[in-house]
Design a protein around this motif. Structure first.
Motif, PDB file in Angstrom:
ATOM      1  N   LEU A 154      58.787  45.237  17.465  1.00 11.89           N
ATOM      2  CA  LEU A 154      58.306  46.625  17.452  1.00 11.89           C
ATOM      3  C   LEU A 154      57.874  47.025  18.861  1.00 11.89           C
ATOM      4  O   LEU A 154      57.142  46.297  19.510  1.00 11.89           O
ATOM      5  CB  LEU A 154      57.127  46.746  16.489  1.00 11.89           C
ATOM      6  N   MET A 155      58.362  48.152  19.312  1.00 13.76           N
ATOM      7  CA  MET A 155      58.067  48.574  20.692  1.00 13.76           C
ATOM      8  C   MET A 155      57.427  49.954  20.723  1.00 13.76           C
ATOM      9  O   MET A 155      57.670  50.763  19.824  1.00 13.76           O
ATOM     10  CB  MET A 155      59.366  48.645  21.505  1.00 13.76           C
ATOM     11  N   VAL A 156      56.650  50.211  21.777  1.00 13.23           N
ATOM     12  CA  VAL A 156      56.087  51.553  21.959  1.00 13.23           C
ATOM     13  C   VAL A 156      56.582  52.129  23.298  1.00 13.23           C
ATOM     14  O   VAL A 156      57.392  53.037  23.325  1.00 13.23           O
ATOM     15  CB  VAL A 156      54.537  51.543  21.892  1.00 13.23           C
ATOM     16  N   GLY A 216      56.545  47.117  29.135  1.00 13.71           N
ATOM     17  CA  GLY A 216      55.613  46.016  29.389  1.00 13.71           C
ATOM     18  C   GLY A 216      54.151  46.423  29.455  1.00 13.71           C
ATOM     19  O   GLY A 216      53.303  45.626  29.852  1.00 13.71           O
ATOM     20  N   MET A 217      53.816  47.665  29.086  1.00 14.20           N
ATOM     21  CA  MET A 217      52.436  48.146  29.250  1.00 14.20           C
ATOM     22  C   MET A 217      51.567  47.943  28.011  1.00 14.20           C
ATOM     23  O   MET A 217      50.377  47.696  28.117  1.00 14.20           O
ATOM     24  CB  MET A 217      52.428  49.646  29.575  1.00 14.20           C
ATOM     25  N   CYS A 218      52.139  48.081  26.800  1.00 17.63           N
ATOM     26  CA  CYS A 218      51.282  48.174  25.613  1.00 17.63           C
ATOM     27  C   CYS A 218      51.090  46.851  24.875  1.00 17.63           C
ATOM     28  O   CYS A 218      50.148  46.688  24.109  1.00 17.63           O
ATOM     29  CB  CYS A 218      51.858  49.209  24.638  1.00 17.63           C
ATOM     30  N   SER A 253      52.798  45.670  22.411  1.00 15.86           N
ATOM     31  CA  SER A 253      53.135  45.677  20.977  1.00 15.86           C
ATOM     32  C   SER A 253      54.372  44.839  20.651  1.00 15.86           C
ATOM     33  O   SER A 253      54.588  44.481  19.507  1.00 15.86           O
ATOM     34  CB  SER A 253      53.309  47.108  20.480  1.00 15.86           C
ATOM     35  N   CYS A 254      55.184  44.521  21.651  1.00 23.60           N
ATOM     36  CA  CYS A 254      56.425  43.790  21.366  1.00 23.60           C
ATOM     37  C   CYS A 254      56.295  42.294  21.660  1.00 23.60           C
ATOM     38  O   CYS A 254      57.294  41.624  21.925  1.00 23.60           O
ATOM     39  CB  CYS A 254      57.568  44.386  22.176  1.00 23.60           C
ATOM     40  N   ARG A 255      55.037  41.783  21.596  1.00 23.63           N
ATOM     41  CA  ARG A 255      54.817  40.353  21.880  1.00 23.63           C
ATOM     42  C   ARG A 255      55.606  39.473  20.919  1.00 23.63           C
ATOM     43  O   ARG A 255      55.623  39.714  19.704  1.00 23.63           O
ATOM     44  CB  ARG A 255      53.329  40.011  21.710  1.00 23.63           C
TER      45      ARG A 255
HETATM   46  S1  FES Z   1      56.911  47.833  24.156  1.00 21.93           S
HETATM   47 FE1  FES Z   1      54.993  47.877  25.108  1.00 21.93          FE
HETATM   48  S2  FES Z   1      54.888  45.951  26.085  1.00 21.93           S
HETATM   49 FE2  FES Z   1      56.855  45.966  25.221  1.00 21.93          FE
END
Ligand code: FES
Ligand SMILES: Cc1cc2nc3c(=O)[nH]c(=O)nc-3n(C[C@H](O)[C@H](O)[C@H](O)COP(=O)(O)OP(=O)(O)OC[C@H]3O[C@@H](n4cnc5c(N)ncnc54)[C@H](O)[C@@H]3O)c2cc1C
Length: 268
Positions: A213-215, A219-221, A223-225
């Protein structure tokens, strides 16, 4: 107007192809990369794979109508414009030369894996595609797969087209009989997990293109860990391709289930 929809094609009851005018992305995109789009000002950001860039002015999005944003996207028509199209994002896929490669795709995952197959063909590889769908009416991009591949195997869960059963069964049989150098997979997480298990047991390398899942996609949020080889990686900047044998698929499934539960709490 920027990001104009040039054409629209319905590929199956819930999968559409939109050709988008965006020369900067059409010229720069490499196989495996994606864009993050926003349909309108109230819209959420979602990642979609860059499909078939013409290297001059346009590329396509092939997407399954899964929720609100993809529903809005499917309602657009030629002449309409998307608010934002950010990309190309993600690390380009690494493509070997002169090998025998299997591309295992499930559902709309086929659209995500075909750009890699195309690049792999140009690099002199033998291309085997194993595509799985729920039933005949959900089969997409068959002509494109036939043109591109040296061998194509289609499975449907209900046996309404091609062979009955899961595409991972075909993969297992093939790896037991033929020398395959590497498998690429994209689609439902359970399918990729199974492909990882089979290839690991049979000693064949496997690259999975993960749909975390991405926002923001940059690389900032966080959520895609994803957990790969026991380390935290960000799918958007370190991926989306990873060594499938190193991916912690249970963690990925738990994260996606948590998202669905939170989504239900918020939207009912
Ligand atoms: S989508 Fe936000 S860090 Fe990958
Ligand atoms: C790098 C990358 C490339 C992708 N490329 C494509 C593509 O080419 N074509 C395509 O159809 N889809 C692709 N996806 C998945 C796509 O981003 C989701 O289907 C989309 O975000 C759903 O948004 P929505 O608002 O329509 O649905 P939502 O309402 O947000 O979600 C609807 C359903 O889809 C699930 N979902 C939401 N986001 C994702 C996600 N990232 N991955 C898997 N399931 C999700 C939710 O759990 C929910 O059950 C890609 C995902 C990634 C990370």
């Amino acid at each position: 107007m920027a990001n104009k929809v040039l054409s629209k094609r319905k590929l199956s009851p819930a999968v559409y192809q939109l050709k988008i005018e965006k020369p900067t992305i059409a010229r720069k995109a490499s196989p495996g990369q994606f864009v993050v789009i926003r349909v309108d000002e109230k819209g959420e950001r979602i990642p979609l794979t860059i499909y078939s860039p013409d290297r001059k002015k346009s590329f396509s999005l092939v997407f399954l109508v899964a929720g609100l944003t993809t529903r809005k996207l499917a309602s657009l028509n030629p002449g309409d414009c998307l608010l934002d199209v950010l990309g190309p994002l993600g690390r380009p896929s690494e493509i070997p030369r002169n090998k025998t490669l299997v591309f295992l795709g499930g559902g709309v995952g086929i659209a995500e894996i075909l750009p890699l197959a195309e690049a792999a063909k140009e690099a002199g590889n033998k291309i085997i595609i194993i595509a799985g769908f729920r039933s005949q009416k959900y089969v997409i991009l068959e002509e494109e797969m036939r043109t591109l591949s040296d061998s194509l195997f289609i499975t449907t869960d209900d046996g309404s087209y091609g062979r009955r059963g899961f595409n991972t069964e075909v993969l297992k049989e093939m790896l037991s009989k033929e020398k395959i150098d590497l498998v690429y997979t994209c689609g439902p997480v359970l399918m990729m997990q199974k492909a990882a298990e089979i290839t690991k047991t049979l000693g064949v390398g496997c690259i999975a293109s993960l749909n975390a899942l991405m926002v923001d996609g940059t690389g900032m949020c966080g959520s895609c860990r994803v957990l790969v080889g026991g380390k935290v990686k960000l799918c958007c900047v370190d991926g989306p391709d990873f060594d499938a044998h190193q991916v912690d698929f249970s963690d990925l499934i738990n994260r996606q289930n948590r998202f669905r539960e939170e989504e239900k709490m918020v939207y009912g």
